[in-house]
Design an enzyme around this catalytic site. Structure first.
Site, PDB file in Angstrom:
ATOM      1  N   LYS A  48       0.868  -1.189   0.000  1.00 38.22           N
ATOM      2  CA  LYS A  48       0.000   0.000   0.000  1.00 38.22           C
ATOM      3  C   LYS A  48       0.901   1.233   0.000  1.00 38.22           C
ATOM      4  O   LYS A  48       1.955   1.243   0.648  1.00 38.22           O
ATOM      5  CB  LYS A  48      -0.883  -0.018   1.258  1.00 38.22           C
ATOM      6  N   CYS A 141      -2.274   9.687  -6.466  1.00 43.64           N
ATOM      7  CA  CYS A 141      -3.423   9.410  -5.591  1.00 43.64           C
ATOM      8  C   CYS A 141      -4.521  10.451  -5.832  1.00 43.64           C
ATOM      9  O   CYS A 141      -4.290  11.648  -5.696  1.00 43.64           O
ATOM     10  CB  CYS A 141      -3.043   9.433  -4.125  1.00 43.64           C
TER      11      CYS A 141
HETATM   12  O1  RRO Z   1      -5.606   5.555  -0.803  1.00 44.27           O
HETATM   13  C1  RRO Z   1      -6.282   5.928  -1.786  1.00 44.27           C
HETATM   14  O2  RRO Z   1      -7.356   6.551  -1.677  1.00 44.27           O
HETATM   15  C2  RRO Z   1      -5.823   5.667  -3.162  1.00 44.27           C
HETATM   16  C3  RRO Z   1      -4.516   5.826  -3.591  1.00 44.27           C
HETATM   17 BR1  RRO Z   1      -3.123   6.294  -2.449  1.00 44.27          BR
HETATM   18  C4  RRO Z   1      -4.202   5.642  -4.962  1.00 44.27           C
HETATM   19  O3  RRO Z   1      -3.066   5.802  -5.423  1.00 44.27           O
HETATM   20  N1  RRO Z   1      -5.210   5.306  -5.797  1.00 44.27           N
HETATM   21  C5  RRO Z   1      -6.486   5.135  -5.379  1.00 44.27           C
HETATM   22  O4  RRO Z   1      -7.361   4.819  -6.198  1.00 44.27           O
HETATM   23  N2  RRO Z   1      -6.773   5.306  -4.052  1.00 44.27           N
END
Ligand code: RRO
Length: 309
Positions: A48, A141
């Site tokens: 993650k 993100c």
């Molecule tokens: O954590 C998120 O909301 C998230 C991330 Br970091 C990302 O790179 N892509 C996404 O769809 N959600």
């Protein structure tokens, strides 16, 4: 027919036994989830995306899916960078597969602080940087309120990569996770910047930012950000394929990890045809669990067997 793809590629000296792995954010936040990926048929594991400190992320419900798509606004919920830096210490004693650590500081300064601590040799920590095969900087993100996606801003992308290379130099493999691009000019502009750095790989695409999906009661399907979130799943595959194909042409020497909408072995094969060296599974992994990797490998192999003559 000569194979146009390599089903056990090597990227910057790191060997992969097959080409299918998880997408960052999917089944890779906790110790148990990461262990399950290491024990699965995934060829590699990406964590993650992490921040400096542990982050609880956005309020629930923050993930929803249908047959065609997923929407998430997870908001970078993660255990903090130290957890993901130490994670491979134990598992790699028994299972040696490539490990990507994804970082996504909320500000440039936060990414720099993470990298400085990772590469500070005097630091009294438990990390063994030899066990982190790739550092992937998430430039995409879509779900942090008030924060733009860095990858859509050419100047910020250039600045962050310059600062990162000042710290890391050639001490690690650095790759980037990109947002989807839709305009032909955008591909050329971002490729010109990426070309200045010796990136180990690029991963594309992240989710399509700020979509909206109704739930069965015609309300927003997720709670954060007024229901807006990143869209993944089958509907995004045409954009994943086009981004991989465009970057493969523009950056022919940079390995590309394709991501977006893979449900079947045929989808994996299409990414190979577009120039991907590896592929990542996101929504389908969340729906099906880590057994998805062996199913997709079997389906891909049967397609490839029909192509051999
Ligand atoms: O954590 C998120 O909301 C998230 C991330 Br970091 C990302 O790179 N892509 C996404 O769809 N959600």
């Amino acid at each position: 027919m000569a194979d146009i793809y390599n089903l056990s590629p090597t990227i910057n000296g790191v060997k992969f036994n097959n080409i299918i792995m998880n997408a960052s954010g999917c089944h890779c936040t906790t110790n148990d989830e990461l262990d399950e990926l290491f024990k699965s048929d995934a060829c590699a594991v990406v964590s993650k995306s992490c921040t400096y400190d542990k982050h609880i992320g956005n309020p629930q419900p923050r993930y929803y899916d249908t047959d065609l798509l997923s929407i998430n606004s997870t908001g970078l919920a993660n255990e903090g960078y130290k957890f993901y830096a130490e994670y491979p210490n134990i598992i790699k004693q028994s299972i040696n597969k490539p490990y990507f650590m994804s970082i996504a500081g909320l500000k440039l300064h936060e990414n720099i602080k993470i990298l400085q601590e990772l590469f500070d040799n005097d630091n009294d920590t438990q990390y063994d940087m030899k066990l982190i095969d790739f550092i992937e900087v998430n430039l995409s993100c879509p779900n942090i309120p008030g924060k733009p996606q860095i990858g859509y801003d050419l100047e910020s992308t250039d600045n962050i990569l310059t600062s990162i290379y000042e710290i890391v130099g050639d001490k690690a493999n650095i790759g980037v996770k990109l947002p989807p691009y839709f305009d032909i000019q955008q591909f050329g502009n971002i490729a010109d910047i990426l070309n200045k750095y010796n990136l180990s790989h690029i991963t594309c695409i992240n989710s399509l930012g700020n979509g909206f999906v109704f739930d069965d009661d015609y309300g927003p399907s997720i709670k954060p950000n007024n229901g807006y979130g990143g869209i993944g799943g089958a509907v995004v595959k045409p954009f994943g394929l086009s981004n991989v194909r465009q970057f493969h042409k523009l950056l022919p020497n940079t390995p590309i990890i394709g991501c977006g909408g893979i449900v079947t072995g045929r989808d994996v094969y299409e990414y190979l045809l577009c120039g991907a060296s590896l592929v990542q599974i996101g929504t389908q992994l969340v729906k099906e669990g880590p057994s998805v990797f062996s199913r997709l490998s079997t389906e891909l192999n049967s397609i490839i067997d029909t192509k051999k003559y």
